[in-house]
Design a protein around this motif. Structure first.
Motif, PDB file in Angstrom:
ATOM      1  N   SER A  20      -3.084  -7.176  -0.540  1.00 33.17           N
ATOM      2  CA  SER A  20      -2.180  -5.766  -0.870  1.00 33.17           C
ATOM      3  C   SER A  20      -0.795  -5.863  -0.146  1.00 33.17           C
ATOM      4  CB  SER A  20      -2.889  -4.622  -0.302  1.00 33.17           C
ATOM      5  OG  SER A  20      -3.194  -4.706   1.035  1.00 33.17           O
ATOM      6  N   LEU A  21      -0.520  -6.936   0.749  1.00 32.79           N
ATOM      7  CA  LEU A  21       0.801  -7.069   1.431  1.00 32.79           C
ATOM      8  C   LEU A  21       1.552  -8.039   0.936  1.00 32.79           C
ATOM      9  CD1 LEU A  21      -0.791  -6.436   5.049  1.00 32.79           C
ATOM     10  CD2 LEU A  21      -0.077  -4.808   3.474  1.00 32.79           C
ATOM     11  N   THR A  22       3.117  -7.754   1.189  1.00 32.03           N
ATOM     12  CA  THR A  22       3.880  -8.932   0.674  1.00 32.03           C
ATOM     13  C   THR A  22       3.766 -10.098   1.903  1.00 32.03           C
ATOM     14  OG1 THR A  22       5.567  -7.901   2.060  1.00 32.03           O
ATOM     15  CG2 THR A  22       5.467  -7.193  -0.235  1.00 32.03           C
ATOM     16  N   LEU A  23       4.415 -11.229   1.708  1.00 32.65           N
ATOM     17  CA  LEU A  23       4.319 -12.146   2.629  1.00 32.65           C
ATOM     18  C   LEU A  23       4.818 -11.776   3.865  1.00 32.65           C
ATOM     19  CD1 LEU A  23       5.335 -15.602   0.751  1.00 32.65           C
ATOM     20  CD2 LEU A  23       3.253 -14.237   0.996  1.00 32.65           C
TER      21      LEU A  23
ATOM     22  N   PHE B 109      -1.829   3.800  13.438  1.00 35.41           N
ATOM     23  CA  PHE B 109      -2.499   4.211  12.304  1.00 35.41           C
ATOM     24  C   PHE B 109      -1.720   3.700  11.069  1.00 35.41           C
ATOM     25  CE2 PHE B 109      -4.320   7.022   8.826  1.00 35.41           C
ATOM     26  CZ  PHE B 109      -5.383   6.616   8.717  1.00 35.41           C
ATOM     27  N   ARG B 110      -2.392   3.247  10.038  1.00 32.38           N
ATOM     28  CA  ARG B 110      -1.961   2.621   8.693  1.00 32.38           C
ATOM     29  C   ARG B 110      -1.650   3.729   7.743  1.00 32.38           C
ATOM     30  NH1 ARG B 110      -1.053  -2.352   9.045  1.00 32.38           N
ATOM     31  NH2 ARG B 110      -0.282  -2.545   6.888  1.00 32.38           N
ATOM     32  N   TRP B 111      -0.370   4.673   8.187  1.00 30.40           N
ATOM     33  CA  TRP B 111      -0.197   5.661   7.171  1.00 30.40           C
ATOM     34  C   TRP B 111       0.261   5.307   5.817  1.00 30.40           C
ATOM     35  CZ3 TRP B 111      -1.995  10.179   9.004  1.00 30.40           C
ATOM     36  CH2 TRP B 111      -1.975  10.504  10.330  1.00 30.40           C
ATOM     37  N   LYS B 112       0.675   4.134   5.799  1.00 35.64           N
ATOM     38  CA  LYS B 112       1.297   3.972   4.293  1.00 35.64           C
ATOM     39  C   LYS B 112      -0.025   3.809   3.514  1.00 35.64           C
ATOM     40  CE  LYS B 112       3.941   0.362   1.935  1.00 35.64           C
ATOM     41  NZ  LYS B 112       2.575  -0.324   1.571  1.00 35.64           N
ATOM     42  N   ASP B 113      -1.035   2.873   3.891  1.00 32.31           N
ATOM     43  CA  ASP B 113      -2.179   2.634   3.433  1.00 32.31           C
ATOM     44  C   ASP B 113      -2.830   3.890   3.035  1.00 32.31           C
ATOM     45  OD1 ASP B 113      -1.584   0.063   3.581  1.00 32.31           O
ATOM     46  OD2 ASP B 113      -3.286  -0.641   5.013  1.00 32.31           O
TER      47      ASP B 113
ATOM     48  N   SER C 116     -10.906  -0.193  11.310  1.00 32.72           N
ATOM     49  CA  SER C 116      -9.946   0.471  11.767  1.00 32.72           C
ATOM     50  C   SER C 116      -8.827   0.074  10.524  1.00 32.72           C
ATOM     51  CB  SER C 116      -9.348   0.421  12.993  1.00 32.72           C
ATOM     52  OG  SER C 116      -9.068  -0.770  13.366  1.00 32.72           O
ATOM     53  N   PHE C 117      -8.759  -1.041  10.287  1.00 34.10           N
ATOM     54  CA  PHE C 117      -7.700  -1.380   9.172  1.00 34.10           C
ATOM     55  C   PHE C 117      -7.959  -1.079   7.842  1.00 34.10           C
ATOM     56  CE2 PHE C 117      -5.417  -4.590   6.421  1.00 34.10           C
ATOM     57  CZ  PHE C 117      -4.396  -4.563   7.239  1.00 34.10           C
ATOM     58  N   LEU C 118      -9.163  -1.082   7.528  1.00 35.87           N
ATOM     59  CA  LEU C 118      -9.648  -1.262   5.981  1.00 35.87           C
ATOM     60  C   LEU C 118     -10.257   0.324   5.752  1.00 35.87           C
ATOM     61  CD1 LEU C 118     -10.671  -4.617   4.946  1.00 35.87           C
ATOM     62  CD2 LEU C 118      -8.485  -3.459   4.117  1.00 35.87           C
ATOM     63  N   ALA C 119     -11.231   0.418   6.641  1.00 35.46           N
ATOM     64  CA  ALA C 119     -12.174   1.733   6.270  1.00 35.46           C
ATOM     65  C   ALA C 119     -11.370   3.230   6.699  1.00 35.46           C
ATOM     66  CB  ALA C 119     -13.601   1.443   7.060  1.00 35.46           C
ATOM     67  N   LEU C 120     -10.960   3.103   7.802  1.00 38.77           N
ATOM     68  CA  LEU C 120     -10.401   4.297   8.474  1.00 38.77           C
ATOM     69  C   LEU C 120      -9.251   4.954   7.404  1.00 38.77           C
ATOM     70  CD1 LEU C 120     -11.107   6.248  10.903  1.00 38.77           C
ATOM     71  CD2 LEU C 120      -8.892   5.328  11.812  1.00 38.77           C
ATOM     72  N   PRO C 121      -8.240   4.305   6.972  1.00 41.12           N
ATOM     73  CA  PRO C 121      -7.352   4.936   6.048  1.00 41.12           C
ATOM     74  C   PRO C 121      -8.169   5.516   4.846  1.00 41.12           C
ATOM     75  CG  PRO C 121      -6.574   2.750   6.847  1.00 41.12           C
ATOM     76  CD  PRO C 121      -7.958   2.894   7.350  1.00 41.12           C
ATOM     77  N   ARG C 122      -8.975   4.780   4.214  1.00 42.48           N
ATOM     78  CA  ARG C 122      -9.840   5.300   3.262  1.00 42.48           C
ATOM     79  C   ARG C 122     -10.658   6.526   3.389  1.00 42.48           C
ATOM     80  NH1 ARG C 122      -8.801  -0.140   2.220  1.00 42.48           N
ATOM     81  NH2 ARG C 122      -8.528  -0.816   0.119  1.00 42.48           N
TER      82      ARG C 122
ATOM     83  N   ASP D  35      -1.360   5.595   0.089  1.00 42.75           N
ATOM     84  CA  ASP D  35      -1.646   5.080  -1.025  1.00 42.75           C
ATOM     85  C   ASP D  35      -3.022   5.362  -1.511  1.00 42.75           C
ATOM     86  OD1 ASP D  35       0.895   3.882  -1.332  1.00 42.75           O
ATOM     87  OD2 ASP D  35      -0.175   1.636  -0.656  1.00 42.75           O
ATOM     88  N   GLN D  36      -4.010   5.307  -0.535  1.00 38.89           N
ATOM     89  CA  GLN D  36      -5.240   5.694  -1.067  1.00 38.89           C
ATOM     90  C   GLN D  36      -5.412   7.091  -1.363  1.00 38.89           C
ATOM     91  OE1 GLN D  36      -7.594   3.768  -1.355  1.00 38.89           O
ATOM     92  NE2 GLN D  36      -6.820   1.986  -0.367  1.00 38.89           N
ATOM     93  N   MET D  37      -4.660   8.026  -0.642  1.00 38.84           N
ATOM     94  CA  MET D  37      -4.693   9.474  -1.079  1.00 38.84           C
ATOM     95  C   MET D  37      -4.300   9.542  -2.656  1.00 38.84           C
ATOM     96  SD  MET D  37      -3.321  11.703   2.201  1.00 38.84           S
ATOM     97  CE  MET D  37      -4.335  11.830   3.617  1.00 38.84           C
ATOM     98  N   GLN D  38      -3.267   9.048  -2.810  1.00 32.95           N
ATOM     99  CA  GLN D  38      -2.592   9.069  -4.267  1.00 32.95           C
ATOM    100  C   GLN D  38      -3.760   8.474  -5.244  1.00 32.95           C
ATOM    101  OE1 GLN D  38       1.000   7.343  -5.361  1.00 32.95           O
ATOM    102  NE2 GLN D  38       0.637   7.516  -7.232  1.00 32.95           N
ATOM    103  N   GLN D  39      -4.393   7.386  -4.825  1.00 27.09           N
ATOM    104  CA  GLN D  39      -5.679   6.698  -5.811  1.00 27.09           C
ATOM    105  C   GLN D  39      -6.740   7.632  -5.804  1.00 27.09           C
ATOM    106  OE1 GLN D  39      -5.833   3.985  -7.470  1.00 27.09           O
ATOM    107  NE2 GLN D  39      -3.732   3.342  -7.205  1.00 27.09           N
ATOM    108  N   VAL D  40      -7.028   8.092  -4.632  1.00 28.05           N
ATOM    109  CA  VAL D  40      -8.484   8.922  -4.589  1.00 28.05           C
ATOM    110  C   VAL D  40      -8.093  10.307  -5.011  1.00 28.05           C
ATOM    111  CG1 VAL D  40      -9.741  10.108  -3.161  1.00 28.05           C
ATOM    112  CG2 VAL D  40      -9.159   7.843  -2.627  1.00 28.05           C
ATOM    113  N   GLY D  41      -7.074  10.946  -4.935  1.00 29.89           N
ATOM    114  CA  GLY D  41      -6.719  12.360  -5.238  1.00 29.89           C
ATOM    115  C   GLY D  41      -6.097  12.584  -6.450  1.00 29.89           C
ATOM    116  N   ALA D  42      -4.767  12.066  -6.293  1.00 30.14           N
ATOM    117  CA  ALA D  42      -3.814  12.456  -7.437  1.00 30.14           C
ATOM    118  C   ALA D  42      -4.297  11.817  -8.745  1.00 30.14           C
ATOM    119  CB  ALA D  42      -2.452  11.987  -7.262  1.00 30.14           C
TER     120      ALA D  42
END
Lengths: 377, 257
Positions: free
Chosen positions: B101-104, A155-159, A257-263, A162-169
């Motif tokens: 949103s990603l670096t190279l 899972f893309r935890w970093k994304d 799974s790449f874009l929607a799931l992390p969001r 990031d989204q949690m910060q954008q959405v929440g904080a």
């Protein structure tokens, strides 16, 4: 004394020559200038057997001259009079023929012209298509969520963070302001009525219950629909326009799974937290009104609130909030993934994400009201 | 074509019919691409080159017809088999289509992260190698919005090559590039083929690239809704019976540079 010569007015002189009519054009023919009217010129003219056009005295000219020629030609055709343009310059004749050919070309039925049945049919197909896409999107998102549970490392935890910060904080200031004002408003409205019966203290009950069960989750959801749903749709729609989604697909990576799931995960986690926070701020808003105009001390307000608001009131609110969050995420991501590949398409996707989310939130809220009523919670 | 090579062709397209927004663009498209070949799909604007490419790589579903890659069916395959096959392709999109949103480095590393079990350090090393191969060493930490269009295309190529694909597709690689950058990209394409034996399919109408690179080409035509010529560019330019083909291939590529 080298001032530019004044443009001469466009003129057309009609000169009968035997059974023919000579039309002598003169002056500067400019689209921006004033042209003589062929209809006025021919008013009262005896119908000739032929019309001949000359342009010897024409200075500068542009399409205005061609339009005038076309007018003459149309007039002649309507009266079956032959017209003769052989005296015109080569350039005028070529352009005039092009103009005639272009206007004579019978335009095929425009691809966008539709009759009523076609419109209804297309609208129906659009609805069916949207419904199908929504169902398959939900299915795909569920599968992706299943995969997340099985292989959390992929899972893309970093994304997601990031989204949690954008959405929440990042949403905290606006959520604070709006919930505070909602609490304040509710308390004011209640105070006016309840004071008449000396039931001032029940302001706390009214504010507490309506914030926790209804207004807190609902207002948070509406804010996030505008803030986050639109952002999701715009970002993903823009990625689609840039072929970034295609690039994912050609690499065998599912955009869901790449874009929607992390969001979705970010919204599903942050929404209840934000709603909880909104509840607290709303109750504080009510408390301030109560102590300010009803002279209820905050401690009494707090005790009254605690006595009426149960844990299950809070829980029902949070269940709603999570659901609303997922609906906002679904609408935002789906609208983005289905956006047209253009700037206008991205704008439409963002608008439609907001409208769809708000609609879904209200519908879901009504369903919850019915369900909770049946379950007596 | 009579002496068929013993190896299975890289791509076999049979009777493909493609539509764009329900309008049929191409009908009965049949051709083969041999392994290790640089194959061009050419034709005037609006003839369906990009549509054909999108159908080949599965971004659009063809109306009918089949595509086989390296002997295995692709259009009829189920999604799991398709996903397996997608790992053997790379694709360079017109604008690079880097994930903004990603670096190279992250862009190039993503396919490796998704499809391999390599440890982080090795993925990063491979990503840096790929970027260096396209002349972007030192730009690993940049975001796509911070580099030029030509660099974005090269980064896109680095990403397309990340998984050592057997087949790489290019959509108008020279569109929007100056002649020098465009020639450098051409050199890069040839290098990739010569080094890795990669099969390369390019959609283009850049005559300079066609003559510099193409082993064989097909030419599409809008009115004919299909292939009007197939062969080597020089032979077609000289001896095609179709005047449209000769005209396309013999027009001077230089526009007063």
């Amino acid at each position: 004394m080298t001032s530019a010569p004044e443009p001469a007015a466009a003129r057309a002189t009609l000169q009968p020559a035997g059974d023919a009519l000579d039309v002598a054009l003169a002056g500067d023919w400019r689209l921006a200038g004033v042209q003589p009217s062929w209809i006025d010129l021919t008013a009262g003219v005896v119908l000739p057997a032929r019309v001949r056009v000359t342009a010897e005295a024409v200075g500068t000219w542009d399409s205005a001259l061609l339009l005038f020629l076309a007018e003459i030609a149309a007039w002649c055709r309507a009266r079956s009079i032959p017209y003769d343009t052989s005296a015109l310059s080569e350039r005028m004749r070529v352009l005039f023929e092009q103009l005639e050919a272009a206007s004579a070309a019978n335009p095929a039925l425009a691809p966008h012209a539709e009759n009523f049945l076609v419109t209804v049919g297309n609208a129906t197909r659009h609805v069916v298509g949207t419904a199908r896409a929504s169902v398959s999107f939900v299915g795909e998102a569920s599968l992706a969520f299943g995969q997340l549970l099985r292989r959390p490392r992929k899972f893309r935890w970093k994304d997601c963070l990031d989204q949690m910060q954008q959405v929440g904080a990042m949403a905290l200031p606006i959520v604070s302001l709006i919930s505070f004002l909602i609490g304040l408003t509710l308390a004011y409205q209640a105070a006016v009525e309840l004071r008449q019966f000396g039931a001032d203290i029940y302001v706390a009950d009214l504010v507490g219950l309506s914030i926790v069960r209804e207004m807190g989750p609902m207002m948070t959801a509406v804010i996030l629909a505008g803030r986050t749903g639109a952002a999701f749709a715009a970002t993903i729609g823009n990625m689609r326009a840039n072929e970034e989604i295609d690039a994912l697909q050609t690499l065998g990576i599912s955009p869901v799974s790449f874009l929607a799931l992390p969001r979705l995960v970010a919204l599903g986690v942050m929404m209840p937290l934000l709603a909880l926070y909104a509840n607290a701020v709303g109750i504080i808003g009510g408390m301030i009104v109560a102590s300010g105009i009803l002279q209820i001390p905050p401690s009494a307000y707090w005790i009254e609130t605690k006595s009426i608001v149960d844990l299950h009131d809070v829980t029902t609110g949070l269940i709603k909030a999570t659901t609303f969050g997922l609906l906002i995420g679904l609408a935002g991501c789906l609208c983005g993934l289905r956006a047209d590949r253009s700037a206008a398409g991205v704008g439409r996707a963002a608008t439609s994400a907001v409208v769809t989310s708000v609609l879904l939130i209200i519908v879901a809220d009504s369903l919850f009201a019915i369900i909770f009523n049946l379950l007596h919670v | 074509m009579s002496a068929a090579p013993p190896a299975v062709p890289a791509i076999e397209v049979q009777g493909l019919e493609c539509a764009y927004e329900e309008r049929i663009i191409l009908k009965g498209v049949t051709f083969q691409v041999r392994r290790g070949e640089i194959f061009f799909i050419i034709g005037g604007s609006g003839c369906g080159k990009t549509t054909l490419l999108r159908n080949l790589v599965g971004l659009e579903a063809p109306v009918r017809g089949t595509v086989r890659f390296l002997g295995r069916p692709f259009t009829e395959a189920d999604s799991a088999a398709r996903r397996e096959q997608l790992k053997t392709f790379g694709m360079l999109f017109q604008g690079g289509a880097l994930w903004s949103s990603l670096t190279l480095r992250e862009n190039v590393a993503l396919p490796l992260e998704e499809h391999t079990a390599l440890p982080r350090a090795e993925i990063d090393a491979l990503a840096s190698l790929r970027l260096a191969q396209v002349g972007l060493a030192g730009f690993e930490g940049y975001y796509p919005s911070e580099i030029s269009g030509g660099m974005r295309k090269r980064a896109g190529l680095a990403r397309a090559l990340a998984l050592d694909p057997a087949i790489v597709f290019f959509d108008e690689p020279s569109a929007g590039l100056d002649p020098v950058t465009s020639r450098n990209l051409d050199d890069l394409v040839r290098q990739v083929r010569d080094t890795f034996g990669t099969t390369i399919v390019t959609v283009s109408h850049e005559l300079r690239s066609i003559y510099a690179l193409a082993d064989r080409l097909i030419m599409l035509d809008r009115e004919a809704q299909g292939i009007i010529a197939e062969g080597k560019p020089e032979e077609l330019a000289a001896g095609s019976p179709d005047p449209r083909v000769r005209e396309f291939l013999t027009l001077s590529p230089v526009h007063g540079t």
